[in-house]
Scaffold this motif. Structure first.
Motif, PDB file in Angstrom:
ATOM      1  N   THR A  77    -120.878 -55.860 -42.911  1.00  0.00           N
ATOM      2  CA  THR A  77    -121.464 -57.067 -42.128  1.00  0.00           C
ATOM      3  C   THR A  77    -121.249 -56.547 -40.577  1.00  0.00           C
ATOM      4  O   THR A  77    -120.052 -55.886 -40.272  1.00  0.00           O
ATOM      5  CB  THR A  77    -120.692 -58.238 -42.347  1.00  0.00           C
ATOM      6  OG1 THR A  77    -120.713 -58.588 -43.626  1.00  0.00           O
ATOM      7  CG2 THR A  77    -121.252 -59.354 -41.300  1.00  0.00           C
ATOM      8  N   ALA A  78    -122.181 -56.777 -39.748  1.00  0.00           N
ATOM      9  CA  ALA A  78    -122.093 -56.431 -38.321  1.00  0.00           C
ATOM     10  C   ALA A  78    -121.131 -56.998 -37.516  1.00  0.00           C
ATOM     11  O   ALA A  78    -120.974 -58.199 -37.928  1.00  0.00           O
ATOM     12  CB  ALA A  78    -123.570 -56.747 -37.839  1.00  0.00           C
ATOM     13  N   GLU A  79    -120.414 -56.400 -37.011  1.00  0.00           N
ATOM     14  CA  GLU A  79    -119.237 -56.808 -36.209  1.00  0.00           C
ATOM     15  C   GLU A  79    -119.638 -58.328 -35.600  1.00  0.00           C
ATOM     16  O   GLU A  79    -118.842 -59.250 -35.440  1.00  0.00           O
ATOM     17  CB  GLU A  79    -118.731 -56.184 -35.069  1.00  0.00           C
ATOM     18  CG  GLU A  79    -117.478 -56.236 -34.522  1.00  0.00           C
ATOM     19  CD  GLU A  79    -116.797 -55.493 -33.438  1.00  0.00           C
ATOM     20  OE1 GLU A  79    -115.953 -55.629 -32.805  1.00  0.00           O
ATOM     21  OE2 GLU A  79    -117.598 -54.626 -33.087  1.00  0.00           O
TER      22      GLU A  79
END
Length: 197
Positions: A170-172
């Motif tokens: 998951t993107a930060e």
């Protein structure tokens, strides 16, 4: 800090010397936590050294392998969890909340709790520490119906590893939001019928 012949300060790598070994080590652990979180677990170790403000030689003196650095970061997480577990007023939910926060911000935590992690016995032992920590809180959770009676500490670790795998991909910028939804779904799966209803 190094001053050049022209009197300018060189802000490159700061090798603080052997007397500052403890400070170098702490700086490396902090840098590793930050770099792994933003660049992933395969991030160059040279970047960690630069972020810590030390030379690569200092990094390898303290942490000869990537795995040894991961263990040092993970150990800080475990100490934080142990401190919380030692509080008699803390609950399994409190531990879960801290775990979710740690996983959301620490890719190293993800790597260490994978069911198969490097084949390194030290990392397997680190994962076992987390299992032991959770086991101490599960009895009460089973009695109150928070967790189904059949759920073991190993089941909880597997659920955490599944959650961690989601966080790893998951993107930060989206991790906190996704973490909340994913963890709620996993907790419902672990919960007893009364708690889930």
């Amino acid at each position: 800090m190094c001053v050049t012949s022209s009197g300018r300060v060189n802000s490159g790598s700061l090798n603080r010397g052997p007397r500052d070994a403890a400070r170098n080590r702490a700086a490396l652990i902090s840098a590793a936590r930050e770099v792994f979180a933003t660049q992933g677990f395969a991030a160059p170790l040279s970047l960690i050294a630069r972020t810590a403000g030390v030379g690569q030689g200092s990094l390898y003196r303290h942490f000869p392998t990537r795995e040894s650095l991961a263990l040092a970061v993970f150990d800080e997480n475990i100490v934080e969890l142990q401190d919380l577990a030692a509080d008699p007023d803390s609950t399994l939910d409190d531990l879960f909340r801290l775990l979710v926060d740690q996983i959301t911000t620490s890719i190293v935590f993800v790597e260490v709790i994978k069911p198969v992690s490097f084949g390194d016995s030290r990392l397997n032992s680190a994962g076992a520490r987390l299992t032991d920590l959770l086991e101490g809180r599960l009895d009460e959770a089973r009695r109150t119906g928070k967790i189904r009676e059949s759920v073991t500490a190993e089941d909880v670790i597997l659920a955490i590893a599944m959650f961690a795998a989601i966080m790893e991909r998951t993107a930060e910028s989206s991790r906190k939001e996704v973490a909340h939804s994913a963890w709620n779904l996993l907790v419902q799966g672990l919960a007893g019928p009364a708690a889930a209803g």
